[in-house]
Design a protein around this motif. Structure first.
Motif, PDB file in Angstrom:
ATOM      1  N   GLY A  20     -10.586 -34.557 -79.910  1.00  0.00           N
ATOM      2  CA  GLY A  20      -9.183 -34.354 -79.226  1.00  0.00           C
ATOM      3  C   GLY A  20      -8.706 -35.197 -79.917  1.00  0.00           C
ATOM      4  O   GLY A  20      -7.165 -35.299 -79.504  1.00  0.00           O
ATOM      5  N   LEU A  21      -8.721 -36.625 -79.341  1.00  0.00           N
ATOM      6  CA  LEU A  21      -7.563 -37.709 -79.688  1.00  0.00           C
ATOM      7  C   LEU A  21      -7.238 -38.134 -80.720  1.00  0.00           C
ATOM      8  O   LEU A  21      -6.025 -37.993 -81.043  1.00  0.00           O
ATOM      9  CB  LEU A  21      -8.754 -38.873 -79.278  1.00  0.00           C
ATOM     10  CG  LEU A  21      -9.100 -39.490 -78.056  1.00  0.00           C
ATOM     11  CD1 LEU A  21      -9.692 -40.419 -77.572  1.00  0.00           C
ATOM     12  CD2 LEU A  21      -7.712 -39.829 -77.349  1.00  0.00           C
ATOM     13  N   THR A  22      -7.924 -37.783 -81.630  1.00  0.00           N
ATOM     14  CA  THR A  22      -7.531 -37.319 -83.171  1.00  0.00           C
ATOM     15  C   THR A  22      -6.657 -36.422 -83.707  1.00  0.00           C
ATOM     16  O   THR A  22      -5.498 -36.665 -84.189  1.00  0.00           O
ATOM     17  CB  THR A  22      -8.845 -37.263 -84.316  1.00  0.00           C
ATOM     18  OG1 THR A  22     -10.100 -38.188 -84.501  1.00  0.00           O
ATOM     19  CG2 THR A  22      -7.434 -37.580 -86.289  1.00  0.00           C
ATOM     20  N   ASN A  25      -3.327 -37.852 -81.747  1.00  0.00           N
ATOM     21  CA  ASN A  25      -2.615 -38.785 -82.216  1.00  0.00           C
ATOM     22  C   ASN A  25      -1.870 -37.780 -83.605  1.00  0.00           C
ATOM     23  O   ASN A  25      -0.793 -38.564 -83.351  1.00  0.00           O
ATOM     24  CB  ASN A  25      -3.635 -39.924 -82.435  1.00  0.00           C
ATOM     25  CG  ASN A  25      -4.221 -40.990 -81.550  1.00  0.00           C
ATOM     26  OD1 ASN A  25      -2.979 -40.839 -80.949  1.00  0.00           O
ATOM     27  ND2 ASN A  25      -5.494 -41.490 -81.853  1.00  0.00           N
ATOM     28  N   LYS A  26      -2.525 -36.850 -84.340  1.00  0.00           N
ATOM     29  CA  LYS A  26      -1.967 -36.250 -84.784  1.00  0.00           C
ATOM     30  C   LYS A  26      -0.510 -35.803 -85.049  1.00  0.00           C
ATOM     31  O   LYS A  26       0.536 -36.103 -85.411  1.00  0.00           O
ATOM     32  CB  LYS A  26      -2.859 -35.723 -86.605  1.00  0.00           C
ATOM     33  CG  LYS A  26      -2.309 -34.317 -87.214  1.00  0.00           C
ATOM     34  CD  LYS A  26      -3.532 -33.908 -87.870  1.00  0.00           C
ATOM     35  CE  LYS A  26      -3.070 -33.345 -89.303  1.00  0.00           C
ATOM     36  NZ  LYS A  26      -3.717 -32.271 -89.182  1.00  0.00           N
ATOM     37  N   LEU A  27      -0.938 -35.146 -83.308  1.00  0.00           N
ATOM     38  CA  LEU A  27       0.592 -34.276 -82.869  1.00  0.00           C
ATOM     39  C   LEU A  27       1.585 -35.866 -82.709  1.00  0.00           C
ATOM     40  O   LEU A  27       3.056 -34.936 -82.923  1.00  0.00           O
ATOM     41  CB  LEU A  27       0.455 -33.922 -82.072  1.00  0.00           C
ATOM     42  CG  LEU A  27       1.177 -32.432 -81.081  1.00  0.00           C
ATOM     43  CD1 LEU A  27       0.536 -31.057 -81.199  1.00  0.00           C
ATOM     44  CD2 LEU A  27       1.228 -33.049 -80.154  1.00  0.00           C
ATOM     45  N   LYS A  28       1.315 -36.462 -81.965  1.00  0.00           N
ATOM     46  CA  LYS A  28       2.091 -37.383 -81.466  1.00  0.00           C
ATOM     47  C   LYS A  28       2.932 -37.951 -82.720  1.00  0.00           C
ATOM     48  O   LYS A  28       4.024 -38.083 -83.022  1.00  0.00           O
ATOM     49  CB  LYS A  28       1.461 -38.374 -80.659  1.00  0.00           C
ATOM     50  CG  LYS A  28       2.003 -39.093 -80.829  1.00  0.00           C
ATOM     51  CD  LYS A  28       1.442 -40.487 -79.635  1.00  0.00           C
ATOM     52  CE  LYS A  28       2.505 -41.463 -79.404  1.00  0.00           C
ATOM     53  NZ  LYS A  28       1.967 -42.602 -78.481  1.00  0.00           N
ATOM     54  N   ALA A  29       2.378 -38.521 -84.163  1.00  0.00           N
ATOM     55  CA  ALA A  29       2.709 -38.232 -85.066  1.00  0.00           C
ATOM     56  C   ALA A  29       3.687 -38.056 -85.663  1.00  0.00           C
ATOM     57  O   ALA A  29       4.495 -38.163 -86.171  1.00  0.00           O
ATOM     58  CB  ALA A  29       1.617 -38.588 -86.220  1.00  0.00           C
ATOM     59  N   ARG A  30       3.692 -36.620 -85.978  1.00  0.00           N
ATOM     60  CA  ARG A  30       4.427 -35.479 -86.511  1.00  0.00           C
ATOM     61  C   ARG A  30       5.455 -35.450 -85.979  1.00  0.00           C
ATOM     62  O   ARG A  30       6.614 -35.068 -86.244  1.00  0.00           O
ATOM     63  CB  ARG A  30       3.097 -34.480 -86.561  1.00  0.00           C
ATOM     64  CG  ARG A  30       3.902 -32.974 -87.026  1.00  0.00           C
ATOM     65  CD  ARG A  30       4.241 -33.020 -88.568  1.00  0.00           C
ATOM     66  NE  ARG A  30       3.036 -33.190 -89.315  1.00  0.00           N
ATOM     67  CZ  ARG A  30       1.836 -32.088 -89.242  1.00  0.00           C
ATOM     68  NH1 ARG A  30       2.739 -30.998 -89.832  1.00  0.00           N
ATOM     69  NH2 ARG A  30       0.580 -32.127 -90.088  1.00  0.00           N
ATOM     70  N   PHE A  31       5.728 -35.298 -84.426  1.00  0.00           N
ATOM     71  CA  PHE A  31       6.459 -35.146 -83.701  1.00  0.00           C
ATOM     72  C   PHE A  31       7.218 -36.713 -83.158  1.00  0.00           C
ATOM     73  O   PHE A  31       8.245 -36.394 -82.640  1.00  0.00           O
ATOM     74  CB  PHE A  31       6.256 -34.752 -82.489  1.00  0.00           C
ATOM     75  CG  PHE A  31       6.252 -32.851 -83.034  1.00  0.00           C
ATOM     76  CD1 PHE A  31       7.012 -31.908 -83.457  1.00  0.00           C
ATOM     77  CD2 PHE A  31       4.634 -32.335 -83.466  1.00  0.00           C
ATOM     78  CE1 PHE A  31       6.634 -30.722 -83.714  1.00  0.00           C
ATOM     79  CE2 PHE A  31       4.387 -31.077 -83.561  1.00  0.00           C
ATOM     80  CZ  PHE A  31       5.439 -30.389 -84.149  1.00  0.00           C
ATOM     81  N   TYR A  78      -9.425 -25.727 -82.616  1.00  0.00           N
ATOM     82  CA  TYR A  78     -10.802 -26.831 -83.189  1.00  0.00           C
ATOM     83  C   TYR A  78     -11.574 -28.229 -82.399  1.00  0.00           C
ATOM     84  O   TYR A  78     -12.070 -28.026 -81.873  1.00  0.00           O
ATOM     85  CB  TYR A  78     -11.095 -27.128 -84.567  1.00  0.00           C
ATOM     86  CG  TYR A  78     -11.625 -28.218 -85.212  1.00  0.00           C
ATOM     87  CD1 TYR A  78     -13.485 -28.011 -84.842  1.00  0.00           C
ATOM     88  CD2 TYR A  78     -11.737 -29.471 -84.952  1.00  0.00           C
ATOM     89  CE1 TYR A  78     -14.580 -27.931 -85.626  1.00  0.00           C
ATOM     90  CE2 TYR A  78     -13.672 -30.071 -85.415  1.00  0.00           C
ATOM     91  CZ  TYR A  78     -14.654 -29.555 -85.946  1.00  0.00           C
ATOM     92  OH  TYR A  78     -16.117 -29.336 -86.177  1.00  0.00           O
ATOM     93  N   SER A  79      -9.669 -28.539 -81.665  1.00  0.00           N
ATOM     94  CA  SER A  79     -10.564 -29.547 -81.180  1.00  0.00           C
ATOM     95  C   SER A  79     -10.388 -28.962 -79.345  1.00  0.00           C
ATOM     96  O   SER A  79     -10.676 -29.955 -78.943  1.00  0.00           O
ATOM     97  CB  SER A  79      -8.310 -30.587 -81.080  1.00  0.00           C
ATOM     98  OG  SER A  79      -8.555 -31.184 -82.283  1.00  0.00           O
ATOM     99  N   PHE A  80      -9.504 -28.586 -79.275  1.00  0.00           N
ATOM    100  CA  PHE A  80      -9.813 -27.717 -77.757  1.00  0.00           C
ATOM    101  C   PHE A  80     -10.010 -26.664 -77.335  1.00  0.00           C
ATOM    102  O   PHE A  80      -9.418 -25.450 -77.651  1.00  0.00           O
ATOM    103  CB  PHE A  80      -8.349 -27.426 -77.613  1.00  0.00           C
ATOM    104  CG  PHE A  80      -7.990 -29.283 -77.199  1.00  0.00           C
ATOM    105  CD1 PHE A  80      -7.502 -30.486 -75.870  1.00  0.00           C
ATOM    106  CD2 PHE A  80      -6.811 -29.974 -77.914  1.00  0.00           C
ATOM    107  CE1 PHE A  80      -7.527 -31.780 -76.248  1.00  0.00           C
ATOM    108  CE2 PHE A  80      -6.472 -31.457 -78.029  1.00  0.00           C
ATOM    109  CZ  PHE A  80      -6.878 -31.928 -77.377  1.00  0.00           C
ATOM    110  N   PRO A  81     -10.807 -25.491 -78.194  1.00  0.00           N
ATOM    111  CA  PRO A  81     -11.878 -24.982 -77.815  1.00  0.00           C
ATOM    112  C   PRO A  81     -11.706 -23.852 -76.700  1.00  0.00           C
ATOM    113  O   PRO A  81     -12.584 -23.322 -75.871  1.00  0.00           O
ATOM    114  CB  PRO A  81     -13.335 -24.933 -79.134  1.00  0.00           C
ATOM    115  CG  PRO A  81     -13.676 -25.866 -77.985  1.00  0.00           C
ATOM    116  CD  PRO A  81     -12.631 -26.907 -77.678  1.00  0.00           C
ATOM    117  N   ILE A  82     -10.578 -23.707 -75.756  1.00  0.00           N
ATOM    118  CA  ILE A  82     -10.357 -23.462 -75.222  1.00  0.00           C
ATOM    119  C   ILE A  82      -9.635 -21.797 -75.014  1.00  0.00           C
ATOM    120  O   ILE A  82      -9.746 -21.215 -74.078  1.00  0.00           O
ATOM    121  CB  ILE A  82      -9.912 -24.148 -73.886  1.00  0.00           C
ATOM    122  CG1 ILE A  82      -8.531 -24.309 -74.560  1.00  0.00           C
ATOM    123  CG2 ILE A  82     -10.317 -25.401 -73.823  1.00  0.00           C
ATOM    124  CD1 ILE A  82      -7.408 -24.769 -73.441  1.00  0.00           C
TER     125      ILE A  82
END
Length: 86
Positions: A20-22, A25-31, A78-82
């Motif tokens: 989840g943290l990975t 962090n990827k989303l934060k970096a992308r935006f 994948y990270s948040f299978p909700i």
């Protein structure tokens, strides 16, 4: 002289928290040049945590928010299978 142990070729699985943290962090970096997207993502998750949004609402809103980034959509699923009544 001690023998070196061979790696078995099996990857160590990451914990769900690390996954989840990975993703976050990827989303934060992308935006990084559009921080409002990251802030909105965090707001959506916070509203889920506080009970203001359902799982389906989170699924729909986050996937809509990042729809132009298929790798992030996949990462979110994948990270948040909700999601999404699946």
């Amino acid at each position: 002289m001690a023998k070196r142990m061979k790696r078995s070729g099996v990857k160590k699985q990451m914990s769900p928290v690390k996954i989840g943290l990975t993703f976050v962090n990827k989303l934060k970096a992308r935006f990084r040049y559009s921080p409002h997207v990251y802030v909105l993502f965090l707001d959506i998750l916070n509203k889920y945590i506080t009970g203001e949004k359902s799982v389906d609402e989170v699924f729909h809103e986050v996937t809509t928010l990042i729809k132009d980034h298929p790798d992030l959509v996949d990462g979110f699923l994948y990270s948040f299978p909700i999601g999404g009544g699946v």
